[in-house]
Write an enzyme that holds these catalytic residues in place. Structure first.
Site, PDB file in Angstrom:
ATOM      1  N   SER A   1       0.854  -1.190   0.000  1.00 37.73           N
ATOM      2  CA  SER A   1       0.000   0.000   0.000  1.00 37.73           C
ATOM      3  C   SER A   1       0.887   1.236   0.000  1.00 37.73           C
ATOM      4  CB  SER A   1      -0.890   0.007   1.252  1.00 37.73           C
ATOM      5  OG  SER A   1      -1.570   1.242   1.399  1.00 37.73           O
TER       6      SER A   1
ATOM      7  N   TYR B   1      -2.191  -0.150  10.178  1.00 37.37           N
ATOM      8  CA  TYR B   1      -2.240  -0.589   8.784  1.00 37.37           C
ATOM      9  C   TYR B   1      -0.937  -0.196   8.087  1.00 37.37           C
ATOM     10  CZ  TYR B   1      -4.082  -1.263   4.044  1.00 37.37           C
ATOM     11  OH  TYR B   1      -4.289  -1.679   2.755  1.00 37.37           O
TER      12      TYR B   1
ATOM     13  N   LYS C   1       1.821  -2.830   6.331  1.00 42.38           N
ATOM     14  CA  LYS C   1       2.147  -2.665   4.916  1.00 42.38           C
ATOM     15  C   LYS C   1       3.612  -2.256   4.728  1.00 42.38           C
ATOM     16  CE  LYS C   1      -1.787  -3.858   3.167  1.00 42.38           C
ATOM     17  NZ  LYS C   1      -1.912  -5.095   2.365  1.00 42.38           N
TER      18      LYS C   1
END
Length: 263
Positions: free
Chosen positions: A136, A149, A153
């Protein structure tokens, strides 16, 4: 028929980017194993593309191993492993922190890539295959709205960069694709916020296009960004100081040099 004769495994293949990739690879001639925990949607995608479906909770290494075995037994081998399964976090490290949810998120977004690589490597070595992991933009830049998150990632990005030269020596190319916000279920809780801020949301096809570009020409360890309004390309990481000799020459540390043996 760019992928004619190739066998692909796509985790998280029942919906969103994974389903789009399964369709694109199959349209290019590949035999596709769709792996997911959404049995209804996953089986439907597999039927649509003439592939095979397997239930695969990527938090379980045995499930990834079984998905690879299905590819080998059904289609004769494995050429492309697209490790795409992922979920959003939706909490922070304050009063909203949820340890159980945290383990689930890390298990899917990071462990799923680790277990997928480990399971796929023997088959990929035999055919000089490729691994592409879905990371990401949150792995390339700070993500204050969801730092956990961003953490998992960023870990995927670091894993891919470290594995790049290591696996290239074995004939396997590994890359990551790092999309900005894309039109998938992960953004469902804050899509309105993005749009009101003027942030364009990527279409799934735009992200799939980037994956295909990486499968065509990605070099070992590259992490490609995908952002609206500009062509996808490898992210050029700033050159860090890194390990160097006293005279300033860069030192390359091999995997076997880091293996400790008891005397």
């Amino acid at each position: 028929m760019e992928f004619a004769g190739k066998v692909a495994l796509v985790t998280g293949g029942a919906n969103g980017i994974g389903a789009g990739l399964a369709r694109r690879l199959a349209a290019g001639g590949a035999s596709v194993v769709v792996a997911d925990v959404d049995d209804e949607r996953g089986a439907a995608v597999a039927d649509e593309v003439g592939g095979a479906y397997t239930r695969c909770d990527v938090r379980d290494p045995a499930a990834s191993a079984a998905a690879v075995e299905l590819a080998v037994s059904r289609f004769g081998g494995l050429d492309l492993a697209v490790l795409n399964a992922g979920i959003g976090t939706g909490f922070g490290l304050g009063d909203d922190f949820d340890p159980g949810r945290y383990r689930d998120v890390m298990g899917i977004n990071l462990d799923g890539v680790v277990y997928g690589v480990h399971a796929a490597l023997p088959a990929l070595r035999e055919r000089g295959g490729r691994i592409v992991a879905t990371a990401s933009m949150a792995g390339l830049m700070p993500m204050p709205m969801d730092p956990l998150y961003g953490a998992n990632k960023a870990a995927v990005v670091g894993l891919v960069r470290g594995l790049g030269p290591l696996l290239a020596a074995e004939g396997v190319t590994v890359n990551a694709v790092c999309p900005s916000f894309a039109d998938t279920g992960i953004i469902s809780g804050f899509r309105d916020t993005l749009e009101s801020a003027g942030m364009p949301v990527l279409g799934v096809d735009d992200v799939v296009d980037a994956f295909v570009s990486v499968l065509r020409s990605g070099q070992p360890g590259e992490c490609w960004f995908v952002q609206a309004g500009r062509p996808s390309a490898p992210f050029r990481f700033p050159n860090p100081p890194g390990p160097r000799t006293a005279s300033g020459e860069r030192v390359t540390l091999r995997h076997d040099a880091l293996t400790n043996e008891e005397s």
